[in-house]
Design a protein around this motif. Structure first.
Motif, PDB file in Angstrom:
ATOM      1  N   SER A  93     103.179  61.751  95.527  1.00 20.86           N
ATOM      2  CA  SER A  93     102.636  62.480  96.670  1.00 20.86           C
ATOM      3  C   SER A  93     103.396  63.794  96.814  1.00 20.86           C
ATOM      4  CB  SER A  93     102.778  61.648  97.948  1.00 20.86           C
ATOM      5  OG  SER A  93     102.632  62.461  99.107  1.00 20.86           O
ATOM      6  N   THR A  95     103.553  67.155  99.389  1.00 22.87           N
ATOM      7  CA  THR A  95     103.127  67.710 100.661  1.00 22.87           C
ATOM      8  C   THR A  95     103.608  69.150 100.774  1.00 22.87           C
ATOM      9  OG1 THR A  95     103.196  65.528 101.713  1.00 22.87           O
ATOM     10  CG2 THR A  95     103.161  67.448 103.164  1.00 22.87           C
ATOM     11  N   THR A  99      99.513  69.826 104.087  1.00 17.55           N
ATOM     12  CA  THR A  99      98.517  69.021 103.370  1.00 17.55           C
ATOM     13  C   THR A  99      99.208  68.132 102.347  1.00 17.55           C
ATOM     14  OG1 THR A  99      96.831  70.741 103.630  1.00 17.55           O
ATOM     15  CG2 THR A  99      96.467  69.115 101.901  1.00 17.55           C
ATOM     16  N   GLU A 100      98.760  66.882 102.247  1.00 19.33           N
ATOM     17  CA  GLU A 100      99.278  65.959 101.243  1.00 19.33           C
ATOM     18  C   GLU A 100      98.340  65.923 100.042  1.00 19.33           C
ATOM     19  OE1 GLU A 100     100.982  61.396 100.859  1.00 19.33           O
ATOM     20  OE2 GLU A 100      99.300  61.786 102.219  1.00 19.33           O
ATOM     21  N   TYR A 101      98.925  66.000  98.856  1.00 23.86           N
ATOM     22  CA  TYR A 101      98.180  65.924  97.604  1.00 23.86           C
ATOM     23  C   TYR A 101      98.713  64.731  96.806  1.00 23.86           C
ATOM     24  CZ  TYR A 101      97.431  70.850  98.863  1.00 23.86           C
ATOM     25  OH  TYR A 101      97.138  72.035  99.524  1.00 23.86           O
TER      26      TYR A 101
END
Length: 261
Positions: A93, A95, A99-101
């Motif tokens: 993850s 961030t 926004t988290e990707y």
């Protein structure tokens, strides 16, 4: 201090290494012999610092094995420092900018120098990432943005009109970005078209296969897991060797800026 990818304990043979270090010029750093570093802001991670200004680079490259609960405990980069992370294997993850990707193998993220990057292992077991940071050089009127993609989303092009060498461009070709990341992939027997000489620096991590690399007119065998630093004006070129697997590596390049005097 522990060692990466080594057998611990008493040596079983004469001590030797393929590593070659020519500060400010080039370096070949194989996995055998890498050491772990403890760095504030990272928890549950084995960290190796590959390139740094102490080697002659204008950037810092890291190889990070994130344990099951590995993560950053504070933001990485920001405050004028741009960052880039590439997932070698696992699930991570990332961030940035609120926004988290979620990134799996081949996933990557570029984070501008105005934003902090936070990372967390999501794999349930170890994940491995290649991490980069560099002080950003602004260009008036241009502002870079967060980029998060996977290599599978990138259509390769033939490198300099050679159909057995594929080139993946990971970041936008835009003056907002003062650096880029690429992946070069050589089919067995393929090579650069000439020995390159240029002002750009590279930090390269070999993802697959085997090759022979020319570093300042020294031909050296290299393979998956090796790291190469190439300083400004260091001569460089490669041949892919082996029978089936392509020889590929991810590498950084400073670009889109004039030289200071």
């Amino acid at each position: 201090m522990g060692y990466r990818n080594n057998e611990l304990g008493y040596p079983k043979d004469i001590l030797s290494t393929r590593a070659v270090i020519k500060k400010g010029n080039f370096a070949l750093i194989p996995p055998n012999g890498l050491v772990k570093n403890v760095i504030p802001g990272f928890e549950g991670c084995d960290i190796t610092i590959l390139s740094s200004p102490k080697l002659g680079a204008s950037f810092v490259d890291y190889l990070i094995t994130m344990g099951k609960d590995g993560r950053t405990s504070k933001g990485f980069g920001g405050g004028g420092i741009e960052t880039f992370a590439y997932v070698i294997h696992g699930k991570v993850s990332a961030t940035a900018g609120g926004t988290e990707y979620i990134m799996s193998k081949g996933g990557y993220i570029y984070c501008p120098s105005t934003e902090e990057l936070n990372l967390k292992n999501m794999n349930g077991q170890e994940s491995e990432i290649f991490l980069y940071k560099r002080r950003y050089i602004p260009a008036e009127g241009y502002t870079p943005e967060i980029v998060c993609k996977n290599i599978d989303e990138i259509a390769p092009v033939n490198y300099e009109d050679m159909d057995d060498v594929l080139f993946y461009n990971l970041l936008p070709k835009d003056l907002a970005y003062d650096m880029n990341f690429h992946i070069l992939s050589f089919k067995p027997g393929a090579s650069h078209g000439y020995i390159e000489t240029h002002v750009q620096e590279h930090g390269a991590y070999i993802l697959t296969g085997e090759g022979m690399y020319n570093l300042d007119n020294n031909w050296m065998p290299v393979k998956k897991g090796d790291y190469i630093f190439m300083g400004a004006y260091s001569l460089q070129a490669a041949y892919a060797i082996g029978r089936e697997e392509s020889f590929s590596y991810i590498y950084s390049k400073d670009c889109n800026r004039d030289e200071l005097i």
